[in-house]
Design an enzyme around this catalytic site. Structure first.
Site, mmCIF file in Angstrom:
data_model
loop_
_atom_site.group_PDB
_atom_site.id
_atom_site.type_symbol
_atom_site.label_atom_id
_atom_site.label_comp_id
_atom_site.label_asym_id
_atom_site.label_seq_id
_atom_site.Cartn_x
_atom_site.Cartn_y
_atom_site.Cartn_z
ATOM 1 N N ALA A 216 0.490 -5.050 -6.464
ATOM 2 C CA ALA A 216 -0.322 -6.085 -5.824
ATOM 3 C C ALA A 216 -1.601 -6.276 -6.637
ATOM 4 O O ALA A 216 -2.005 -5.390 -7.397
ATOM 5 C CB ALA A 216 -0.659 -5.678 -4.396
ATOM 6 N N GLY B 103 4.005 -3.282 -4.666
ATOM 7 C CA GLY B 103 4.554 -4.535 -4.136
ATOM 8 C C GLY B 103 5.711 -5.074 -4.976
ATOM 9 O O GLY B 103 6.591 -5.756 -4.450
ATOM 10 N N GLU C 271 8.693 -3.212 -3.828
ATOM 11 C CA GLU C 271 9.001 -3.699 -2.476
ATOM 12 C C GLU C 271 9.645 -5.087 -2.525
ATOM 13 O O GLU C 271 10.599 -5.370 -1.798
ATOM 14 C CB GLU C 271 7.726 -3.739 -1.627
ATOM 15 C CG GLU C 271 7.186 -2.350 -1.323
ATOM 16 C CD GLU C 271 5.803 -2.395 -0.673
ATOM 17 O OE1 GLU C 271 4.852 -2.819 -1.352
ATOM 18 O OE2 GLU C 271 5.688 -2.018 0.504
ATOM 19 N N GLU D 81 0.960 3.554 -4.411
ATOM 20 C CA GLU D 81 -0.170 3.196 -3.536
ATOM 21 C C GLU D 81 -1.045 4.385 -3.178
ATOM 22 O O GLU D 81 -2.265 4.263 -3.049
ATOM 23 C CB GLU D 81 0.344 2.544 -2.251
ATOM 24 C CG GLU D 81 0.899 1.135 -2.417
ATOM 25 C CD GLU D 81 2.364 1.083 -2.814
ATOM 26 O OE1 GLU D 81 2.934 2.123 -3.210
ATOM 27 O OE2 GLU D 81 2.946 -0.008 -2.746
#
Ligand SMILES: *[C@@H]1O[C@H](CO)[C@@H](O)[C@H](O)[C@H]1NC(C)=O
Length: 272
Positions: free
Chosen positions: A79, A122, A125, A145
């Site tokens: 992200a 992300g 994901e 993360e």
């Protein structure tokens, strides 16, 4: 986007996006994440654009399956941290931070992620929100993360464990340092096939073409039934599947498909 196989159509390319490219190749919609300077870091606007193109492909009758890819260096390296670092809890609650980042899971056409390079945070994901993952030999999957003082927010803790089991998922999520390379990811079941870097996208498009050649209502039902297996207890999932199966006998494509099989010819599906 230029490629010898590309055939921009009416809906291709007349709208320019900042962070993604898209085109239609035959019956396959191809979406490329395109923030090269940021290793395809996922920002809020990128998802707005991605959702728009995916919705468009989902509606487009010419498109039977979708391929989502990034660059050879990164599918998406995570992200966009700069964008979120100074946000706060109440603001994120109010704005439902990341709320629309999972919209891709409602797309009814199959999506193949063609992953080269980093699929981190992300990015990992996002790949897991797709239906099939193909990886290039140098792909790396991880959920780092925890190193940034946070945890995954778009399914990392939920989808990873279903893909690779508890021990591997926990190690990735809790250490943040362990990345799976392509070969490990294939062995663990996260990825279905591994290819040389320069062939991943073409192989994904080939597979998408096969899927797009079938009766689209059947493809949609198959995806929907598998998707339900993540939500429903077994007995309900089996009932859901059985009823969908029964419903296929109300279509021309079932008669055509079985007829062609018995008559030893190729079927001509009409999506009806
Ligand atoms: C998959 O299941 C989830 C959860 O039930 C749902 O929100 C989503 O719309 C489904 N997607 C498809 C394509 O069926």
């Amino acid at each position: 986007m230029s490629s010898p196989n590309s055939s921009p159509t009416a809906q291709g390319n007349h709208k320019q996006y900042e962070h993604i490219l898209f085109e239609v190749r035959g019956k396959v919609g191809l979406v490329t994440l395109n923030r090269p300077k940021a290793l395809n870091a996922l920002c809020d606007d990128l998802f707005k654009e991605l959702n728009e193109v995916m919705a468009r492909f989902d509606e487009d009758e010419q498109v039977g399956a979708i391929v989502l890819t990034g660059s050879e260096k990164a599918f998406a390296a995570g992200a966009d941290i700069k964008e979120m670092r100074n946000t706060n809890y109440l603001g994120n609650l109010r704005n439902n931070l990341l709320g629309h980042w999972t919209k891709i899971t409602t797309v009814r056409k199959p999506i193949i992620a063609a992953v080269n390079g980093f699929a981190l945070g992300g990015g990992c994901e996002l790949a897991m929100m797709c239906d099939i993952i193909y990886a290039g030999e140098k792909a790396k999957f991880g959920q780092p993360e925890i190193k940034l003082g946070t945890i995954p927010g778009v399914g990392g803790t939920q989808r990873l464990i279903k893909a690779v089991g508890k021990s591997k998922a926990m190690e990735m999520l809790l250490t943040g340092t362990w990345m799976m390379n392509a070969e490990e990811a294939e062995r663990a079941g996260l990825v279905s096939k591994v290819f040389p870097v320069d062939q991943v996208v073409n192989e994904a498009v080939k597979t998408a073409e096969i899927i797009a050649s079938y009766s689209q209502p059947m493809v949609q039902m198959a995806k929907e039934a598998v998707n339900q297996s993540f939500e429903l207890p077994l007995a309900s999932g089996l009932l859901f599947e059985r009823r969908l199966f029964h419903s296929t006998f109300g279509t021309n494509d079932q008669r055509e498909g079985m007829g062609a099989f018995v008559e030893k010819r190729d079927p001509k599906f009409t999506n009806s």
